[in-house]
Design a protein around this motif. Structure first.
Motif, short mmCIF file in Angstrom:
data_model
loop_
_atom_site.label_atom_id
_atom_site.label_comp_id
_atom_site.label_asym_id
_atom_site.label_seq_id
_atom_site.Cartn_x
_atom_site.Cartn_y
_atom_site.Cartn_z
N ARG A 1 3.24 0.81 5.16
CA ARG A 1 3.15 -0.39 5.97
C ARG A 1 2.60 -1.53 5.12
O ARG A 1 1.93 -1.31 4.11
CB ARG A 1 2.23 -0.17 7.17
N LYS A 2 2.87 -2.74 5.52
CA LYS A 2 2.39 -3.90 4.79
C LYS A 2 0.86 -3.91 4.79
O LYS A 2 0.23 -3.77 5.84
CB LYS A 2 2.93 -5.18 5.42
N GLY A 3 0.25 -4.08 3.61
CA GLY A 3 -1.20 -4.09 3.47
C GLY A 3 -1.81 -2.72 3.22
O GLY A 3 -3.02 -2.63 2.93
N GLN A 4 -1.01 -1.67 3.28
CA GLN A 4 -1.54 -0.32 3.05
C GLN A 4 -1.96 -0.16 1.59
O GLN A 4 -1.28 -0.63 0.67
CB GLN A 4 -0.48 0.71 3.43
N VAL A 5 -3.08 0.53 1.34
CA VAL A 5 -3.58 0.75 -0.01
C VAL A 5 -2.72 1.81 -0.69
O VAL A 5 -2.53 2.92 -0.17
CB VAL A 5 -5.05 1.19 0.01
N VAL B 1 4.47 -2.29 -14.08
CA VAL B 1 5.00 -1.86 -12.78
C VAL B 1 4.39 -0.51 -12.43
O VAL B 1 4.51 0.46 -13.18
CB VAL B 1 6.53 -1.76 -12.81
N LEU B 2 3.73 -0.46 -11.28
CA LEU B 2 3.09 0.77 -10.83
C LEU B 2 3.91 1.50 -9.78
O LEU B 2 3.94 2.74 -9.76
CB LEU B 2 1.70 0.46 -10.28
N PHE B 3 4.56 0.74 -8.88
CA PHE B 3 5.36 1.33 -7.81
C PHE B 3 6.63 0.49 -7.62
O PHE B 3 6.63 -0.73 -7.82
CB PHE B 3 4.60 1.34 -6.48
N SER B 4 7.72 1.18 -7.24
CA SER B 4 8.94 0.49 -6.81
C SER B 4 9.13 0.78 -5.33
O SER B 4 9.21 1.94 -4.92
CB SER B 4 10.16 1.00 -7.59
N ALA C 1 -8.10 -5.13 -7.65
CA ALA C 1 -8.24 -3.77 -8.16
C ALA C 1 -7.78 -2.75 -7.14
O ALA C 1 -7.56 -1.58 -7.48
CB ALA C 1 -9.69 -3.50 -8.57
N THR C 2 -7.59 -3.18 -5.91
CA THR C 2 -7.02 -2.33 -4.87
C THR C 2 -5.56 -2.74 -4.69
O THR C 2 -5.26 -3.85 -4.23
CB THR C 2 -7.79 -2.50 -3.55
N ILE C 3 -4.64 -1.87 -5.05
CA ILE C 3 -3.20 -2.17 -5.01
C ILE C 3 -2.69 -1.90 -3.60
O ILE C 3 -2.76 -0.77 -3.11
CB ILE C 3 -2.42 -1.32 -6.02
N ARG C 4 -2.18 -2.96 -2.94
CA ARG C 4 -1.69 -2.85 -1.57
C ARG C 4 -0.20 -3.14 -1.50
O ARG C 4 0.36 -3.84 -2.34
CB ARG C 4 -2.44 -3.82 -0.65
N SER C 5 0.44 -2.60 -0.47
CA SER C 5 1.88 -2.81 -0.30
C SER C 5 2.15 -4.20 0.29
O SER C 5 1.53 -4.58 1.29
CB SER C 5 2.47 -1.75 0.64
N PRO C 6 3.08 -4.95 -0.30
CA PRO C 6 3.41 -6.28 0.25
C PRO C 6 4.44 -6.23 1.38
O PRO C 6 4.71 -7.25 2.01
CB PRO C 6 3.98 -7.02 -0.97
#
Length: 425
Positions: free
Chosen positions: A102-106, A234-237, A205-210
């Motif tokens: 979900r958007k904003g998820q860590v 790039v950490l996630f696609s 430092a906390t990577i969240r889903s856009p």
């Protein structure tokens, strides 16, 4: 009295004593010539008996679909590569491939020890700047009070005391105090901005889903060092919604003139060889691209993937429907290419004498098909006498196998010649 020349005695006199023998010799020679002529005539008669038969196809009425083929790959409509602006060590990874997010998820966190120390230093610098403001305010109050006192003394003494130089020095001191106070307040603003920046870095430092979607690929592991310099790693696609995808195909330059937005298409993928998927063109690229010397144009098709059977990266072969004709008159394309070889037929029916006559050298091969009058194409049908007869037609759309007939004398149910075969009887 004159003797009759036709009497036996007269004939015997003409032929002489050996006349009968010569007569029999002439009959033998005539028989030999007849036998040789018969032997020569038999093979020629076989060729003369050669007959040409024709393959025909019916003129039908039906639907004609014209398509353009193109290949490409399936892609999400919105694919996001998530990186990190901050350098550091990966502390924790909270999602894996195929995870729904979900958007904003860590998604992951970095080690924040250094960032927290930086915030502490920034807040200390802010406190120091605020203290300098208090000090500058006190200095300003003192300088203004001293200037006011000297101005009052000058007024009461009628300008005799204090000296003008002393009064000017007090005025300058008051202005310097004002400037020091403004500088101190600016330092406070700068210190607050630094604190805010450091706190923002801590948040990064906390990577969240856009976006809302699914993780296509995870490219980090806990303990891995992230070095963010000129380009963020790039950490996630992530893909936003795989239920709605796009097919990116390359349309050849020879076919691009037939392709337009809004046209429908169908495509197949190797994973589902017996299934056809619908699609619709949403964009036709104006810019060209060249691969291996072939010029093509990128075309985007919208694809509905409600059952999630299609996946990003799949290779697809699309058939774009550029023209559809309903209930039209159709003939095989071979009928438009066919032309009878009248020269061969004439040679087959020629007499023995004409065959033995000298003939000009042959050019060989079938004569090229010529259009009808005014460049109108024509097809051939069998007449009542079994011979080919030309019929002029007007053609429309074609799919490479069948051609639409838009005008002419052809009717549904008639047959057109598509090829000829020579057979000996």
């Amino acid at each position: 009295m004159t003797a009759n020349s036709s009497s036996p005695d007269s004939l015997q006199a003409v032929l002489g004593p050996n006349g009968g023998r010569k007569k029999r010799l002439w009959w033998v020679i005539a028989a030999v010539i007849a036998a040789v002529g018969l032997m020569l005539w038999q093979p020629w008669s076989g060729s003369a008996a050669a007959k040409v038969s024709y393959d025909t196809e019916p003129v039908t009425r039906g639907d004609l679909t014209v398509t353009v083929s193109a290949t490409g790959n399936l892609q999400p409509i919105n694919q996001v590569d998530v990186g990190s602006e901050m350098s550091g060590t990966v502390d924790n990874v909270l999602v894996d491939d195929n995870a729904r997010i979900r958007k904003g998820q860590v998604l992951a966190t970095l080690d924040t020890a250094k960032l927290r120390d930086q915030i502490t230093r920034s807040r200390a610098a802010l406190a120091s700047a605020e203290a300098r403001v208090l000090q500058a305010e006190a200095t300003q109050t003192e300088a203004r009070a001293n200037l006011a006192r000297l101005q009052e003394v000058s007024r009461l003494s009628g300008g005799k005391v204090p000296a003008k130089a002393e009064l000017a020095a007090a005025d300058a001191a008051a202005k310097r105090a004002d400037a020091d106070l403004a500088s101190a307040r600016a330092s406070v603003t700068e210190a607050k901005a630094q604190v805010s920046s450091d706190e923002t870095n801590l948040g990064k430092a906390t990577i969240r889903s856009p976006i809302d979607g699914v993780v296509l690929a995870r490219k980090i592991e806990p303990g891995q060092t992230v070095a963010a310099s000129l380009q963020a790693p790039v950490l996630f696609s992530l893909a936003e919604d795989l239920a709605q995808m796009e097919l990116q195909v390359d349309v050849d330059e020879a076919d691009i003139g037939q392709v337009r937005e809004g046209q429908h298409a169908r495509f197949t993928v190797d994973a589902w060889a017996n299934r056809q998927f619908p699609a619709q063109i949403v964009r036709v690229g104006l810019g060209s691209q060249t691969k291996d010397g072939v010029v093509s144009y990128k075309t985007i098709l919208h694809v509905t993937n409600d059952d999630l059977s299609l996946r990003p990266g799949m290779t697809a072969t699309a058939e774009i429907i550029t023209n559809e004709r309903k209930g039209v008159l159709l003939i095989p394309n071979a009928a438009l290419r066919f032309t009878p070889d009248f020269r061969a037929q004439k040679e087959a029916s020629a007499s023995l004498v004409s065959r033995l006559m000298p003939k000009p050298p042959s050019t060989g091969g079938r004569k090229p098909r010529t259009p009808g009058k005014n460049g109108i194409p024509k097809v051939w049908v069998l007449g009542a006498d079994g011979k080919p007869s030309a019929v002029e037609v007007k053609t429309g759309a074609t799919n490479g196998q069948l051609t639409e007939i838009t005008g002419g004398e052809l009717k549904e149910g008639m047959t057109v010649i598509v090829d000829s075969v020579s057979a000996k009887q």
